[in-house]
Structures are given as C-alpha cells and as structure tokens.
Design a protein around this motif. Structure first.
Motif, short mmCIF file in Angstrom:
data_model
loop_
_atom_site.label_atom_id
_atom_site.label_comp_id
_atom_site.label_asym_id
_atom_site.label_seq_id
_atom_site.Cartn_x
_atom_site.Cartn_y
_atom_site.Cartn_z
N LEU A 1 0.82 -1.20 0.02
CA LEU A 1 0.09 0.15 0.05
C LEU A 1 0.63 1.58 -0.21
O LEU A 1 0.28 2.24 0.55
CB LEU A 1 -0.68 -0.12 1.46
CG LEU A 1 -1.71 -1.33 1.01
CD1 LEU A 1 -2.46 -1.50 2.49
CD2 LEU A 1 -3.33 -1.11 0.21
N SER B 1 -1.18 6.42 -3.88
CA SER B 1 -1.41 7.72 -3.08
C SER B 1 -0.54 6.89 -1.48
O SER B 1 0.34 5.98 -1.67
CB SER B 1 -2.12 7.86 -2.20
OG SER B 1 -2.89 7.33 -1.59
N THR C 1 -0.73 5.56 1.13
CA THR C 1 -0.77 4.60 1.95
C THR C 1 -2.39 4.35 1.42
O THR C 1 -3.46 3.24 1.96
CB THR C 1 -1.28 5.33 3.81
OG1 THR C 1 -2.46 6.54 3.71
CG2 THR C 1 0.04 5.42 4.74
N ALA C 2 -1.65 3.97 0.59
CA ALA C 2 -2.57 3.45 -0.62
C ALA C 2 -2.35 2.61 -1.82
O ALA C 2 -0.95 2.83 -2.10
CB ALA C 2 -3.87 4.46 -1.30
N GLY C 3 -2.24 1.51 -2.68
CA GLY C 3 -1.74 1.46 -3.58
C GLY C 3 -2.71 0.89 -5.33
O GLY C 3 -3.84 1.70 -4.55
N PRO D 1 -7.73 -1.27 -9.83
CA PRO D 1 -8.52 -0.48 -9.34
C PRO D 1 -7.76 0.47 -8.04
O PRO D 1 -6.53 -0.29 -7.38
CB PRO D 1 -9.60 -0.34 -8.21
CG PRO D 1 -9.19 -1.96 -8.51
CD PRO D 1 -9.05 -2.60 -9.52
N ARG D 2 -7.91 1.52 -7.35
CA ARG D 2 -6.94 1.83 -6.75
C ARG D 2 -7.52 0.87 -5.03
O ARG D 2 -8.67 0.44 -4.78
CB ARG D 2 -7.19 3.13 -6.17
CG ARG D 2 -7.27 3.71 -4.14
CD ARG D 2 -7.24 5.12 -4.33
NE ARG D 2 -7.53 5.02 -2.88
CZ ARG D 2 -7.58 6.27 -1.84
NH1 ARG D 2 -9.19 7.28 -2.78
NH2 ARG D 2 -7.68 6.75 -1.42
N ILE D 3 -6.30 0.54 -4.18
CA ILE D 3 -6.95 0.11 -2.48
C ILE D 3 -6.97 0.51 -1.81
O ILE D 3 -5.80 1.20 -1.68
CB ILE D 3 -6.19 -1.64 -2.79
CG1 ILE D 3 -5.03 -1.37 -2.89
CG2 ILE D 3 -6.58 -2.34 -4.10
CD1 ILE D 3 -4.42 -2.69 -3.33
N ALA D 4 -7.54 0.27 -0.35
CA ALA D 4 -7.11 1.73 0.86
C ALA D 4 -6.98 0.82 1.67
O ALA D 4 -7.34 -0.67 1.87
CB ALA D 4 -7.52 2.41 0.54
N THR D 5 -6.70 0.80 2.71
CA THR D 5 -6.67 0.38 4.21
C THR D 5 -8.14 0.16 5.05
O THR D 5 -9.15 1.08 4.19
CB THR D 5 -5.46 1.19 4.82
OG1 THR D 5 -5.96 1.96 5.67
CG2 THR D 5 -3.51 0.83 4.83
N THR E 1 -4.87 5.85 9.06
CA THR E 1 -3.56 5.75 8.26
C THR E 1 -3.20 7.33 8.93
O THR E 1 -3.80 8.32 9.01
CB THR E 1 -2.95 5.79 7.64
OG1 THR E 1 -4.44 6.88 6.11
CG2 THR E 1 -3.76 4.12 6.16
N ARG E 2 -1.99 6.78 8.84
CA ARG E 2 -1.46 8.29 9.45
C ARG E 2 -1.54 10.09 8.86
O ARG E 2 -1.54 9.25 6.68
CB ARG E 2 0.01 7.96 10.45
CG ARG E 2 0.75 7.80 11.33
CD ARG E 2 1.96 7.62 11.93
NE ARG E 2 2.35 7.09 13.15
CZ ARG E 2 2.08 7.38 13.98
NH1 ARG E 2 1.60 9.38 14.01
NH2 ARG E 2 2.26 7.06 15.06
#
Lengths: 440, 87
Positions: free
Chosen positions: A205, A213, A215-217, B78-82, B86-87
């Motif tokens: 990520l 970004s 903290t994204a991927g 696609p974009r992926i995210a937590t 996150t900070r």
C-alpha cells in the motif's frame, strides 16, 4: 418536590384541536387557551403542539388520527410530587413517561478503546495456546500493508522476528524499517497470538505507481506481491525458510466506483476470473492460509469513503478461498463499522466467515491511548490465531479450506441462529477450542 | 457513489506454455508493441498450472483490440486502501 416530564392523553377539546390543526397546516401550533382535565400540580408545556390520537381495534391501543376528528390528544407536561410508581392516570388524564432519549451510538462507533491487548489475549486463550506450544514458531506471517516498523513493535514490548529476504515493495524502503503506520498496527496485532511467528513485510500500500497515494496502492501491486509468495511456496519444504505461510490483508475497495462499471467483464469486485482473484486461489492451493478484512462499511457507522452499505464485502475480500474477518469488540459485540454480508453476488455468499477482536488498546501506532481499530485490526488478530494453530498443523495435514471449516465449527455463535449470519459470519473465533478439539 | 479511482492502466492475461513468456512474446500475443507493456510490472505468473500470466498495459493500447483465445482482458486495476486509519 420531584418533577417528572410526562405525556398526558386528554379527551378532545377545541383548545387542543385548534393548535393541532394549526400545526398540520403551518408547522407551528401553540396552546393558547385553557385546557380542561389537566391534573393537579401539573404544568402544561404550551409550546408543544397537541398530537391527535385515535383509538383503533378492540383493545385500547392508540394511533394517530386527523386533528379534526381525533377523540384524544397527547400533550407534554411536568408533574410535581409524583411518587413511584408513576400513576397511569391522574384526575382522568392518562399519564405516560417522557424519558430522555438520545441517538444510538453503535458499538465501535465511539472513538475510545474497548479493552486492551490483555483482554484480547484472554479471549483468544493465548495462554492456553502457549501451554500447547502453539506460538507461531516455524510459521511466516505475511503482512500485506503499509510496511512494518520493528523498532515500534520492540518499544511496545514485543520481540519480533522478521525475514527481510522475503519481501516485495512497489517503492523503496527496507523491510521492518517503514514509518509507523497501519502496517505496524497489523503486525503488532498479528503477533498477539503468535509471538514466535516470523513476519514478512509486503508494503503493497505504499504505491509509487501513478494513481496511488502514500497509504494506498493499486491492485496490480498486490498481484505482484502475491506472485512473489506463490513462487516461495512452490519451493520444496527444505528450501523454504518456514514451514507454513499465513497472509493477512487489511485492505480492499471502499466503493464499487473505484472499479470498472457493473457488467464489465474485466471488473474486479464480483469477478472470480479477475487476475488478482485467480492468483489468490493459486496461493491458497499452495497451502497458504489467506485472511482478508471484511471492510469498514457497516450500516451503523460506515467509513466516509464507502459507496454504500450493501454488498460491501467484495473482490478478494469475498473470495471463497480466503477467511473473511468481521470485527467485534472485547465485549464480543460487533463494531458498527464492520461490513456486513452477504458477499457481493458473483463471489462467495456466506461472508464474513468469522469475527475477531478490534477497537482495543494495542499497538498505539497512532499515538498513546489510541486504539487499534477497523476490521484492519480484527484480521491480523485472527491471522495470528491461525498461525498459532499452524505451529503444529501443516497444510499437508489440513488444507486451508479444511482449517477454515474447523475454525468455523468452534466459533461462538451470536444471536438465535446457530449458523451463518451477515454480521459476524459463523461467529467469533475460538482458536483454543479448535486446538483442543484437534488434539494439539 | 464517490469519485472514480480507477487507474489509467489495466491488466491483461495471456495464456502461454509452462514457461513465462518474455515481455516481447507477451506483447506479440496481446497484439501490442513492447513499449505498451509495463516493463517494471513484467510478466507475472498467476496460475502456472494453467499457463496463465498477467501483464499491465496502458488502458488506451488495448481498448479496441479484439481478444483472442490466448488473451483475456482488459481487467480493472483499481485503487486499494487500508481498512483502518492511517497517519
């Protein structure tokens, strides 16, 4: 003298009917004339527009009626000197309580932690697992996230082992030396039940690919990382630096709009033939246990990025070969943001599979006193429990799907239904119970 | 629905033998030039038992090309995210 706010139901009279009609027509209705039937020591709230009530059915149940024809009206008042129990009638008026109400705060929608790591360890039976030497020794846990900071884990009292030779990253950086962030939280939580497992750092990520970004991927980053793990798992057991692999994934898509449109054959979220879903199946067939977080789009307090709250368990998070983990607090209540099933049509229906603990004080990766939250925390906690069991159960003895079945069988069910439900899946993970039943 | 976060790259799969095709061979199978294929991504095995490999290409390079039996796609990237802060 004690005062109580009450609702009084009074017989119809013009001084009630007129402000009720005014309320219906203008949105304002104030009592301006004397009302008959007000009990003694009762002060009427004249700013409250009378609510017309009808009487329906054979029993004396009340329902709203038109103000012009209503036989009764409800008004608001304060009564003095009412003892316990409060009278149901007073001077001919029916008396009902008017308690203070507030919006429901769904469990887990609150910011503060609910319990801490010791509670989680107790609920998982970590001491019992350790007594059986189920501590993750010989098991690798791949944390597919934003990278791990070993120094932070050590500062929190852990003594982690990390294999820096097995990694893949879309950017630069050294395994175990990334900034303290979400990935460090996941690593901490994964080690709760499996302190002797070896961490593998896969900061997928931290994309440097255009469109990513900090903290994204992009899904293609995850695909490459998975292919790396497949290659490692294809080595002979003697050539692998670990006996077993558990993969924890606290990420996904928040919004179907991030993907191709509905009906597109190349769509990811509902398509088992998407390359990433294929490689997930391939890695599972090599014997790796793969866990995915259910997501944070639960109906009570969804993340602001969610595109809705229905069918939000999607893509690999709803893959039939992974364990999908919902979130519960240490009070064993579902957190309001935990995505609810079923899985998106096209993928597995009975998702989530299991629930595990989140929203507790753990890594403090985001500051002192800040809880580990999201299904992001629940997933690695569950992964650690799986790693603990894998200490003595190789995948050649119990395939990933079979272990998932065994874990589902021992999960603590929530609610009246004994089977699967959309909130917590087959129930809350009980690794010690499973380990004991398997004779470990 | 929120804003779209689809990237400008897409994934394609190519079916080849048990050995991974080179970037040049993958490009030929896809019917694109080698420069259209993301070299940093490479040719990634996703199911070697089926001889299936993934490549990443610019969305524009294959959009109008017909798929052959050996080619599947385009697939989204696609974009992926937590699923947490996150900070």
């Amino acid at each position: 003298m004690a005062e109580r706010r009450v609702i009084l139901v009074l017989p119809a009279q013009e001084s009630l009917r007129n402000p009720a009609i005014e309320m219906m027509t203008t949105g304002r209705g104030r009592i301006t004339r004397r009302i008959e039937g007000i009990p003694k020591r009762t002060e009427l709230d004249t700013t409250f527009a009378p609510v017309p009530l009808g009487q329906i059915g054979f029993t004396a149940s009340l329902a709203m009626a038109s103000p012009a024809a209503a036989p009764r009206f409800a008004v608001r008042a304060v009564m003095d000197g009412t003892g316990d129990p409060m009278p149901s009638t007073a001077d001919g008026a029916q008396v009902f309580s008017d308690p203070t109400i507030s919006h429901f705060l769904a469990p887990g929608c609150a910011a503060g932690p609910i319990g801490d790591r010791s509670h989680v360890a107790s609920l998982l039976g970590v001491a019992g697992l350790a007594a059986k030497n189920l501590d993750g020794a010989g098991v690798a846990m791949a944390v597919m996230d934003t990278g791990i900071n070993l120094a932070h884990l050590q500062s929190r009292g852990l003594n982690p082992t990390l294999d820096a030779t097995l990694t893949w990253s879309p950017g630069t950086g050294m395994p175990g030396q990334y900034a303290v962030d979400h990935g460090t939280m996941c690593a901490y939580d994964a080690l709760l039940a499996a302190p002797r497992a070896t961490l593998l750092d896969f900061p997928i990520l931290l994309s440097t690919t255009p469109g990513g970004s900090p903290t994204a991927g992009l899904l293609s980053d995850a695909l490459q990382a998975y292919a790396t793990l497949v290659a490692v798992m294809r080595r002979s057991a003697e050539d692998r630096p670990f006996q077993h692999l558990v993969v924890t994934n606290s990420w996904g898509l928040y919004d179907p709009n991030w993907d191709f449109p509905v009906g597109h054959p190349g769509r990811y979220i509902d398509n088992p033939n998407h390359p990433f879903n294929i490689v997930v199946g391939t890695l599972s067939r090599t014997g790796a246990d793969i866990l995915f977080a259910a997501g944070n789009c639960g109906a009570e307090c969804p993340d602001g990025r969610c595109g809705g709250v229905k069918h939000t368990i999607m893509g690999a998070n709803a893959h039939p070969d992974v364990m999908t983990i919902a979130g519960v607090t240490t009070k064993r209540q579902r957190v309001g943001y935990s995505s609810q099933g079923p899985g998106i049509p096209g993928m597995a229906h009975t998702k989530p599979d299991l629930s595990c603990y989140t929203h507790f004080l753990g890594s403090e990766a985001f500051g002192t006193g800040t809880p580990d939250t999201g299904t992001s925390a629940a997933c690695p906690v569950a992964a650690g429990a799986v790693a603990a069991i894998r200490t003595k159960v190789p995948h050649t003895t119990l395939r990933p799907r079979d272990l998932a079945r065994e874990l589902r069988a021992d999960a603590t069910r929530r609610g009246a239904s004994g089977g699967w439900n959309r909130n917590t899946g087959y129930g809350i993970l009980e690794p010690l119970k499973t380990a004991t039943r398997l004779g470990l | 629905m929120g804003e779209s976060h689809a990237s400008d790259t897409i994934l394609m799969t190519v079916q080849a033998g048990p050995q991974a095709p080179t970037l040049q061979e993958a490009a030929r199978i896809l019917g694109v030039t080698k420069s259209d294929v993301d070299a940093s991504f490479g040719v990634v095995p996703i199911d070697e038992e089926r001889g299936l490999f993934a490549v990443k290409v610019g969305a524009a390079s294959v959009a109008s090309r017909p798929a052959s039996d050996a080619v599947r796609g385009p697939f989204s990237n696609p974009r992926i995210a937590t699923f947490g802060r996150t900070r």
